[in-house]
Write an enzyme that holds these catalytic residues in place. Structure first.
Site, PDB file in Angstrom:
ATOM      1  N   GLU B  99      25.127  37.126  49.191  1.00 39.37           N
ATOM      2  CA  GLU B  99      25.116  38.590  49.125  1.00 39.37           C
ATOM      3  C   GLU B  99      23.790  39.173  48.674  1.00 39.37           C
ATOM      4  O   GLU B  99      23.276  40.120  49.260  1.00 39.37           O
ATOM      5  CB  GLU B  99      26.235  39.105  48.203  1.00 39.37           C
ATOM      6  N   HIS B 168      39.110  40.624  42.697  1.00 40.85           N
ATOM      7  CA  HIS B 168      39.078  41.153  44.058  1.00 40.85           C
ATOM      8  C   HIS B 168      39.684  42.541  44.177  1.00 40.85           C
ATOM      9  O   HIS B 168      39.999  42.986  45.273  1.00 40.85           O
ATOM     10  CB  HIS B 168      39.801  40.205  45.022  1.00 40.85           C
TER      11      HIS B 168
END
Lengths: 379, 371
Positions: B99, B168
């Site tokens: 990322e 998450h």
């Protein structure tokens, strides 16, 4: 030098017959008589380069008298600019951080001589010489350091954040400029431009995870990027051997080949830059280029890149000491004048606090009377 | 990788929810006002996002998309479905799981003239990349004194998902909303997604585009105007989804759904709630909210994020600091996610986020009606 000895003993275990890189600034020899009008050939010291997964660049280099003299002048200008910055910093006229590249002039000037104006460069916070050489001015850099309107970022960036159309800063977060540099190279490849991108970082930044992330993507997609590690042997205050399990930075790209070059000899720097530029533009993907340098100059004149070039010029009979002194004086006068002009530039307008936040101009999202800002403006 | 596998399998979950939702969506569609003509079309949020990207990629060759699984897998949530076939590997780029690296690469590409759409599989993973978004993306234009713009879009699902626990399930609107230099969009409907994503891609500034996984499969009506390939919505303007005179309910993303349902419930008791869909977190359209508050004299703000230092906190602060304060007949109240890391168990998770009955209750409290 003890550290170098340690590197070399480790090297000898890892790479048979490898020798330590040459880091003297004055080991290049004439290969033919020096000419005042025609290009002539010189030969770099045989230990000027080391290679990983590739061949070292050729040691014979063509130079010209004019080229060497103008490099000498430019290195002096950069040295004088950094010395002036140092003085202004000590006078407390420059705020915050001020990272100087004294002793690393061979890298900035040599890099610029090895690339074209269309090529792209991005570096970390030690950025003043690149900002000037990539299309800026000494006045623009000094004024930026002083926080004035005439600064290249109009006083909003300071020492660490200066940009030109082909130079992408001037980035303050150690290592973050490396993936950004890979992205600049990605854009050049996408637009099918024959342009090389030089993404520069220090030995300290080389341990950031995102540097390896950038390496991986660059190799995966064969991006035309040269990852340039300026190894001045210290990441902030920690020596390379205390920070890096493998301090041979040119070997740290896994499948990416690497060249280690003497970053103190500007002729070696220019040669290494030309070699790596050709490499990435030929479609072979990225390459790592490590320059071994000394920050703040070395311990002796053989480790000072400007004195090294001076010796070449004098010994090869291209100019006398007096002629070189004249160039040095011109560089000093140029910097002195730039400092005066920068000092004469006014501080930024207060309303400029609110400009350049968004490309389309700025409408303050917080525009309640109760928000306590000293000066509230909606543009 | 286990987490990512679950992210992929979650797709199926979201889809199945969506399949069971048509009546729900149709019912909501009936609540929506403001369309010029009776809509003839409908689209899921996923299709709207996909169409927006396809149209902009057709319009401008400098637009490309990169991210994990965006090409051959057609996107972890199928938002980029078909784009690889239409535009090829040059413009639809599968990245490694890296990322920070690919966010930085996207910024670099934007600084040198391209218009990247950087997809994060979820914004939870973008925390690895937040330095690149904030320090490289948002600040370069200012630091360069206006010399170097950064036209990049960071997009992906944001906020709580179902059954995936704390790492998450988080809403980043407040995080990015606090950064000068970023624009932050949090769309709700298919129309929002299409018009705002197209506007984000054309915007010369870095835009954080916060989608919601639970909405991807939900269908919304689309006006003929919204179906057009020139349909743009202005970033920085909210939309009054339902007009009312008694209480203002401000929400973004999935909480707009609950707020509209709450307004329907309140209507049964004769309470006319005005529901404002924020659409943009930054710039924040405080003027529209103020105007509404001056009309209704009551304000409830609903969000899925944590309560502290949140979007609701900011709106509340801006209202009470403005002349709209004088119009308030009740304290402003925030309805937010609970101040806990998102739990896994179904019952605990359900307790962690606002739902329709809670919004009804708080709106009535603002009206001093406690029954």
């Amino acid at each position: 030098m003890a550290s170098l000895a340690r590197i070399s003993s480790r090297l000898s275990r890892r790479i048979p017959l490898a020798r330590a890189i040459q880091t003297s600034a004055d080991t290049t020899q004439l290969a033919q008589d020096a000419s005042h009008s025609e290009p002539f050939t010189v030969k770099l010291h045989e230990d000027s380069f080391r290679a990983y997964r590739t061949e070292i660049p050729g040691l014979e280099v063509q130079v010209t008298k004019d080229g060497l003299l103008s490099m000498y002048k430019e290195m002096n200008s950069m040295r004088r600019m950094e010395m002036a910055s140092d003085a202004l910093y000590k006078q407390k006229l420059i705020r915050g951080f001020c990272h100087l590249a004294i002793g690393q002039e061979a890298v900035s000037v040599g890099l610029e001589r090895g690339i074209t104006p269309e090529d792209r460069v991005i570096t970390a916070y030690r950025c003043h010489p690149f900002a000037v050489l990539r299309g800026g001015t000494i006045k623009g850099v000094i004024a930026e350091l002083l926080g004035r309107q005439a600064g290249m970022s109009h006083g909003k960036g300071g020492s660490m954040h200066i940009f030109t159309p082909s130079f992408f800063g001037g980035n303050g977060i150690v290592g973050a400029q490396v993936p950004v540099g890979a992205g600049i190279a990605f854009a050049q490849k996408y637009m099918e431009k024959p342009v090389a991108t030089y993404a520069m970082y220090g030995d300290g930044a080389s341990n950031q995870g995102q540097v390896f992330e950038a390496f991986n993507m660059a190799k995966l997609w064969d991006l035309p990027v040269v990852f340039v590690c300026e190894n001045n042997k210290y990441g902030m205050g920690t020596s390379a051997e205390r920070s890096s399990s493998n301090p041979e930075y040119f070997t740290r790209g896994d499948k990416i080949p690497g060249i280690q070059a003497n970053g103190m000899d500007i002729i070696a720097v220019k040669k290494a830059v030309e070699h790596t530029r050709e490499w990435v533009l030929s479609g072979k993907g990225p390459i790592i280029l490590e320059f071994v340098t000394y920050r703040y100059g070395g311990h002796s004149s053989t480790q000072d890149p400007i004195r090294g070039l001076q010796r070449y010029i004098e010994e090869w009979g291209l100019a006398t000491e007096e002629e070189l002194k004249k160039l040095d004086k011109e560089a000093k006068a140029e910097v002195d004048q730039a400092v005066e002009e920068a000092k004469a530039s006014p501080i930024p307008f207060e309303h400029d606090l609110w400009t350049d936040i968004y490309y389309n101009g700025y409408r303050a999202p917080i525009h309640c009377v109760g928000v306590s800002v000293k000066r509230f403006t909606t543009i | 990788m286990a987490a990512r596998a679950s992210a992929l399998s979650r797709l199926a979950l979201a889809s199945s929810k969506a399949r069971s939702a048509p009546s729900f969506a149709t019912r909501r569609a009936a609540l929506i006002r403001g369309y010029a003509s009776q809509p003839e079309h409908s689209m899921t949020v996923r299709e709207a996002l996909n169409t927006a990207m396809e149209e902009e990629m057709l319009r401008d060759e400098k637009v490309f998309i990169l991210g994990e699984e965006v090409a051959r897998y057609n996107g972890a949530y199928k938002v980029t479905k078909g784009l690889l076939d239409k535009f090829g590997e040059k413009r639809v780029v599968d990245t490694p799981i890296t990322e920070m690296g690919f966010a930085g690469l996207a910024v670099g590409a934007a600084l040198s003239g391209l218009r990247p759409i950087c997809e994060f599989m979820t914004f939870n993973f973008a925390m690895q990349a937040i330095d690149q978004i904030v320090n490289s993306g948002a600040k370069t234009y200012y630091m360069s004194g206006g010399n170097v713009p950064c036209p990049v879009v960071f997009r992906g699902p944001n906020g709580a998902a179902a059954g995936v626990a704390a790492q998450h399930s988080q809403d980043y609107a407040a995080w990015y909303g606090s950064i000068p230099g970023l624009k932050v969009v949090s769309p709700w409907s298919a129309e929002d997604c299409k018009g705002l994503l197209k506007a984000a891609i054309r915007d010369p500034n870095p835009v954080v585009f916060l989608e919601n996984e639970m909405l991807y499969g939900v269908s919304f009506p689309m006006s003929a105007e919204a179906m057009s390939d020139n349909f743009l919505l202005p970033i920085g303007k909210c939309k009054i989804e339902r007009e009312g005179s008694d209480v203002t309910i401000v929400a973004h993303s999935k909480m707009v759904t609950h707020s509209l349902e709450a307004a329907e419930e309140l209507a049964k008791e004769g309470i006319k709630a005005e529901v404002i869909n924020l659409r943009s977190i930054r710039p924040l359209d405080i003027d529209t909210i103020k105007k509404s508050v001056k009309k209704t004299n009551r304000l409830v703000i609903v969000e899925g994020g944590f309560p502290a230092f949140g979007v609701g906190s900011e709106i509340c602060a801006q209202i009470v600091e403005s002349e709209a304060f004088d119009y308030l007949d009740a304290p402003v109240e925030r309805v937010t996610g609970a101040d806990v890391p998102t739990p896994y168990a179904t019952n605990l998770e359900a307790l962690s986020f606002p739902d329709t009955p809670l919004i009804v209750k708080v709106a009535k409290r603002a009206l001093y009606r406690t029954n």
